[in-house]
Design a protein around this motif. Sequence first.
Motif, PDB file in Angstrom:
ATOM      1  N   SER A  61       0.931  -1.306  -0.075  1.00  0.00           N
ATOM      2  CA  SER A  61       0.256   0.116  -0.089  1.00  0.00           C
ATOM      3  C   SER A  61       0.992   1.339   0.004  1.00  0.00           C
ATOM      4  CB  SER A  61      -1.009  -0.037   1.282  1.00  0.00           C
ATOM      5  OG  SER A  61      -1.887  -1.205   1.236  1.00  0.00           O
ATOM      6  N   GLY A  88      -8.072   1.813  -5.760  1.00  0.00           N
ATOM      7  CA  GLY A  88      -9.098   1.860  -4.700  1.00  0.00           C
ATOM      8  C   GLY A  88      -9.596   0.398  -4.079  1.00  0.00           C
ATOM      9  N   TYR A  89      -9.742  -0.298  -5.503  1.00  0.00           N
ATOM     10  CA  TYR A  89     -10.569  -1.675  -5.189  1.00  0.00           C
ATOM     11  C   TYR A  89      -9.606  -2.559  -4.482  1.00  0.00           C
ATOM     12  CZ  TYR A  89     -13.018  -5.765  -6.493  1.00  0.00           C
ATOM     13  OH  TYR A  89     -13.786  -7.022  -6.441  1.00  0.00           O
ATOM     14  N   ARG A  90      -8.308  -2.428  -4.512  1.00  0.00           N
ATOM     15  CA  ARG A  90      -7.340  -3.516  -3.792  1.00  0.00           C
ATOM     16  C   ARG A  90      -7.336  -2.913  -2.556  1.00  0.00           C
ATOM     17  NH1 ARG A  90      -5.021  -8.174  -3.476  1.00  0.00           N
ATOM     18  NH2 ARG A  90      -2.730  -8.188  -2.483  1.00  0.00           N
ATOM     19  N   ILE A  91      -7.247  -1.452  -2.420  1.00  0.00           N
ATOM     20  CA  ILE A  91      -7.187  -0.942  -1.019  1.00  0.00           C
ATOM     21  C   ILE A  91      -8.278  -1.269  -0.297  1.00  0.00           C
ATOM     22  CG2 ILE A  91      -6.894   1.129   0.475  1.00  0.00           C
ATOM     23  CD1 ILE A  91      -4.374   0.236  -0.820  1.00  0.00           C
ATOM     24  N   LEU A  92      -9.337  -1.274  -0.919  1.00  0.00           N
ATOM     25  CA  LEU A  92     -10.686  -1.878   0.121  1.00  0.00           C
ATOM     26  C   LEU A  92     -10.340  -3.285   0.326  1.00  0.00           C
ATOM     27  CD1 LEU A  92     -13.601  -1.702   0.899  1.00  0.00           C
ATOM     28  CD2 LEU A  92     -14.305  -2.179  -1.395  1.00  0.00           C
ATOM     29  N   GLY A  93      -9.881  -4.124  -0.591  1.00  0.00           N
ATOM     30  CA  GLY A  93      -9.902  -5.424  -0.147  1.00  0.00           C
ATOM     31  C   GLY A  93      -8.656  -5.839   0.958  1.00  0.00           C
ATOM     32  N   VAL A  95      -8.066  -3.511   3.437  1.00  0.00           N
ATOM     33  CA  VAL A  95      -8.847  -3.059   4.589  1.00  0.00           C
ATOM     34  C   VAL A  95      -9.520  -4.228   5.292  1.00  0.00           C
ATOM     35  CG1 VAL A  95     -10.207  -1.460   5.653  1.00  0.00           C
ATOM     36  CG2 VAL A  95      -8.392  -0.667   4.140  1.00  0.00           C
ATOM     37  N   LEU A  96     -10.441  -4.841   4.300  1.00  0.00           N
ATOM     38  CA  LEU A  96     -10.986  -5.892   4.837  1.00  0.00           C
ATOM     39  C   LEU A  96     -10.512  -6.868   5.430  1.00  0.00           C
ATOM     40  CD1 LEU A  96     -13.798  -5.760   1.934  1.00  0.00           C
ATOM     41  CD2 LEU A  96     -14.185  -4.986   4.253  1.00  0.00           C
ATOM     42  N   PHE A 109     -10.254  -9.237  -4.123  1.00  0.00           N
ATOM     43  CA  PHE A 109      -9.813  -7.642  -4.326  1.00  0.00           C
ATOM     44  C   PHE A 109      -8.460  -7.802  -4.909  1.00  0.00           C
ATOM     45  CE2 PHE A 109     -13.486  -7.506  -1.616  1.00  0.00           C
ATOM     46  CZ  PHE A 109     -13.933  -6.579  -1.950  1.00  0.00           C
TER      47      PHE A 109
END
Length: 214
Positions: A61, A88-93, A95-96, A109
């Motif tokens: 990240s 953004g899609y990868r960062i969301l993954g 974080v999850l 993700f």
Amino acid sequence: MSYIPWYVTTIRLVVPFLILRFPLLGILASMVADGADWILIGVTSNEIDAVYQNWDKAMDSYSFLFIVWVVWHWRDSWTRSVALGLFGYRILGVVLFWITGTRAMLFFFPNVFENFVIVCLILFGMSKRKKLNLNPMQKALMLSVLIVPKMIQEYFQHFLGRQPWEIYSFGSWLGFQGTALYLINPFLWGTLLYVIPITAFSLYIRRTKYTGVR
């Protein structure tokens, strides 16, 4: 107890600065550092792997921020929008993954962001232009060439919990042993999943002359 040597963290923190001056070279160097840290750390147990996965995603990240800075200055609205969306899609993954501790999140993700930016930089360099002229079919093909191999890699790592070459050792089949085997397997798998598809796509775009001014 920390399983991450300080010098490995230092390498991961310093190398991305190359991206600001030499975007393509810097991203490739960061990816090499990302792949090498697994070997340098010596991930040999589930406990070490759990620590490594959290640390590695933080380092990933961090390096992404340098790539985002480059992408933000692109003049091509499609490539910029897609790249930022993939980021953004990868960062969301990620974080999850941190919240749930479920590694499957990293499969659903996938990190397509880096390879998408690499292909765009290659096409920009081939065309000597700041904008690309890809039609919808080329755009779909480009995303397919990037998403499918990454999903395969993420499946091995985050569903099976192993590197692809730990299950299918091409190096062993070719007769390599010892240190040579340890080094050649990641190279062969990287070539199969990424180098060949990306090179083929880039040559296809060059041959059909769909790279140009919009």
